[in-house]
Motif scaffolding. Sequence first.
Motif, PDB file in Angstrom:
ATOM      1  N   PHE A 663       0.730  -1.060  -0.097  1.00  0.00           N
ATOM      2  CA  PHE A 663       0.195  -0.097   0.018  1.00  0.00           C
ATOM      3  C   PHE A 663       0.741   1.240   0.094  1.00  0.00           C
ATOM      4  O   PHE A 663       0.471   2.299  -0.526  1.00  0.00           O
ATOM      5  N   ARG A 664       2.004   1.242   0.901  1.00  0.00           N
ATOM      6  CA  ARG A 664       2.758   2.460   0.718  1.00  0.00           C
ATOM      7  C   ARG A 664       3.455   2.855  -0.590  1.00  0.00           C
ATOM      8  O   ARG A 664       3.472   3.740  -0.904  1.00  0.00           O
ATOM      9  N   LEU A 665       4.038   1.699  -1.011  1.00  0.00           N
ATOM     10  CA  LEU A 665       4.818   1.693  -2.273  1.00  0.00           C
ATOM     11  C   LEU A 665       3.783   1.873  -3.524  1.00  0.00           C
ATOM     12  O   LEU A 665       4.175   2.837  -4.379  1.00  0.00           O
ATOM     13  N   VAL A 666       2.712   1.347  -3.507  1.00  0.00           N
ATOM     14  CA  VAL A 666       1.533   1.724  -4.538  1.00  0.00           C
ATOM     15  C   VAL A 666       1.313   3.097  -4.422  1.00  0.00           C
ATOM     16  O   VAL A 666       1.079   3.883  -5.435  1.00  0.00           O
ATOM     17  N   SER A 667       0.818   3.735  -3.347  1.00  0.00           N
ATOM     18  CA  SER A 667       0.596   5.209  -2.836  1.00  0.00           C
ATOM     19  C   SER A 667       1.925   5.969  -3.471  1.00  0.00           C
ATOM     20  O   SER A 667       1.669   7.068  -4.058  1.00  0.00           O
ATOM     21  N   GLN A 668       3.058   5.813  -2.953  1.00  0.00           N
ATOM     22  CA  GLN A 668       4.032   6.611  -3.413  1.00  0.00           C
ATOM     23  C   GLN A 668       4.639   6.585  -4.817  1.00  0.00           C
ATOM     24  O   GLN A 668       4.922   7.416  -5.494  1.00  0.00           O
ATOM     25  N   LEU A 712       8.440   1.421  -9.519  1.00  0.00           N
ATOM     26  CA  LEU A 712       7.217   0.839 -10.037  1.00  0.00           C
ATOM     27  C   LEU A 712       7.277  -0.728  -9.975  1.00  0.00           C
ATOM     28  O   LEU A 712       6.507  -1.468  -9.545  1.00  0.00           O
ATOM     29  N   HIS A 713       8.402  -1.341 -10.329  1.00  0.00           N
ATOM     30  CA  HIS A 713       8.795  -2.715 -10.187  1.00  0.00           C
ATOM     31  C   HIS A 713       8.493  -3.196  -8.985  1.00  0.00           C
ATOM     32  O   HIS A 713       8.262  -4.141  -8.617  1.00  0.00           O
ATOM     33  N   GLU A 714       9.233  -2.439  -7.883  1.00  0.00           N
ATOM     34  CA  GLU A 714       9.215  -2.579  -6.457  1.00  0.00           C
ATOM     35  C   GLU A 714       7.901  -2.855  -5.816  1.00  0.00           C
ATOM     36  O   GLU A 714       7.113  -3.809  -5.423  1.00  0.00           O
ATOM     37  N   ALA A 715       6.988  -1.682  -6.347  1.00  0.00           N
ATOM     38  CA  ALA A 715       5.475  -1.599  -5.781  1.00  0.00           C
ATOM     39  C   ALA A 715       4.863  -2.942  -6.575  1.00  0.00           C
ATOM     40  O   ALA A 715       3.954  -3.318  -5.855  1.00  0.00           O
TER      41      ALA A 715
END
Length: 751
Positions: A663-668, A712-715
């Motif tokens: 959720f944090r990574l997608v939001s960022q 983006l890959h990490e998310a």
Amino acid sequence: MFKALMKWMQAAKILPQISDTERQALEAGSVWIDGQFFSGKADFAKVLAEPYGQLTAEEQAFIDGPCNELLAMFDRYDVQRSKRIPDEVFEFVKKKGFMSFLIPKRYGGLEFSTLAISTIMAKLSAYNAAVGTLVVIPNSLGAAELIKHYGTQAQKDVYLPKLARGEYIPCFGLTEPTAGSDAASIKAEGLMFRDGDGTLKLKLNFRKRYITLAPIANLVTLACRVHDPENLLGKGEDVGITCVMIHEGTPGFTHGDHHDPIGDPFYNGPLLGKDVIVPVDNIIGGAEYAGQGWRMLMEQLAGGRMVSLPAGAVGAARVASAMTGAYSVVRQQFGISIGHMEGIEDKVGKIAALSYMMEGARIFGCTAVDNGIQPPVVSSVMKAYTTDISRQLISDAMDVFSGAGVMQGPSNILGMMYKSAPVSITVEGANIMTRTLMIFGQGATRCHPYALNVVHAVENSDVPKFRKNLLGWIGHFIAGIFRAEAHFLTRGAFVSVPDVAPETRGYYRRLGWSAARFGVLTDLAMFAIGGKLKARGKLTGRYADALAWQILALGALRRFEAEGRKAEDLPLVHYACQYALAQVQEAFVGIYQNFDGPLGAWMKTIGVFEARANPVGAMPKDELSVRAARVIQQYGAQYERLASNVFLPSADNSGTGRLLKAFRLVSQTQGFHDRIAQAQRSRQLPRGPAPAEIADAAVQAGIVNAQEARQLHEAHAARLAAIEVDQFTAEQYFADIKRDGGIEYRMAVNS
């Protein structure tokens, strides 16, 4: 004339008939904001002047420190499967004072506020029921609380330090096969006698069930009916309900067997006693308090129902809100986050807003208890309605999680809360009984400005008191009719509203209008139905609905004011208040449709027509549910604030942790994602693949840079990890059936 009228009322049983146990329940505790609604004239300046508490630095440090340490030190899935709390968890609970929240510091306790105790219970119970109840029971109705308030000095000196250290693990034995809410039916008996050495003792015989912590407790507080055929106590033969302590190992006392509660397992079982002999000094409060047990219980439950069960319910709702908002963003279908689909948005918005509302009501109510108010009607509302709303919200959250909520395993976030939801509905007074019997039945008599005085006057044949209060009641009723009609015609335009946020003034006006109508309807019920109200559970349940949703709406409004009128929270406030007022409207229509007697024809026709033609509330519009959902669909400061005091495990070892990381990574990375999606729509990049899957091509096209592509890959990887569910080999999945019929689970489970 008044004497004749009073005698007629006595003969015709116009007023409710009150038993001794009902009287003790009725007279326990305090009238609080509930009195505003039963009077029909809400004073919102007075309501908003009521304190809205905050945790002390010491209390918050305990929640951020030992509470988080405790929840991080065990695998809740292992506890669910084994049904055992690890020994090291037991020792940590005792060492850190988790059993001592109620106990004064001079006896070794932490002496936390009611608000802090409720907040801790909300955090623990929402994560694991076994550990939650291990903390909840010692800090709710039982030995510590009763000894603290009613115990002799010797009992306080001996028991409170040991309870604080966890040397005594307590449980409270009330419920029996034939007695629960109906205390008058208690069969547990204590026979008073004088032993050969001249000391007074009790011989106890009992069979209790559904007792939480019973299998592991070493100190039982037993509710029993004491009989004293030789009048050794000087209180007559039938002394009454009494609270007696029994120690583990007392001859004739048996415990250790388990019930198997639905959902998240916790220690619960029966208590059996056959000719158990204890000294009279084991009565809490000593011989002086023999027969006072029911009064003691009612006095403590008057505020106590505000604490443990609402805490667990609100805690679960807040977890559902935080997790559903996150999952609705992380999970994608048809190329978009499912949380942007209108059907999902509707669920997410409702969960976010109603959990916000309940949290406000919880803090407001617990603060009242901390300030010496014991409001039995509001406590009953909080117990019955927070547990029921929480069950609804968890069910809505399961709809959003879908398969991820259904598939059990270490990664499942909601499954155990969903299965456990019925437990809180049934205890401390089953919700059906609380809604249809207790709330309005107690409130209409206790919280009304004149009713209880009239009842007392009739019972005591006190004509002057009867005349004064009956005339006052009639004048109050007539004024209430004019007030309610004026508010109806003006939609509450002339309700007195103090200095509140301009965006919320309309809700105060409508609550003032609904309070005026509720007051008149209360008077009509007592005049027209009177003593038969006890048997009209469906009707009184609708009255309870109208009262409860007004109180809950005030919880949202009080929170909004106390937290500084944060504009970003307005979608939640608007949704919660509109939803609550819609429930009030539905309850009013139901009352009109089902009101019998001389007024029935008018109520069912003109009354229903007017209520529907000029409603006090309507359900939130679709656009508002979108705005409410967005509040918890973006990771940031507001999300963290709304999820404060919810246990959020690390990203590496739980489904919750992996979901929050994603959720944090997608939001960022949402901005990068949107740029690639726009490029796809303009055909700069190929359509079809998810933006993260063509991030490298987007770098070459100059849409994002290399660092943004890596993010983006990490998310995307985190997103895929978060939506996985657990899988088991056949050896891990199947249980072995032992020869004695027991079940042995293999614990080597890992996703």
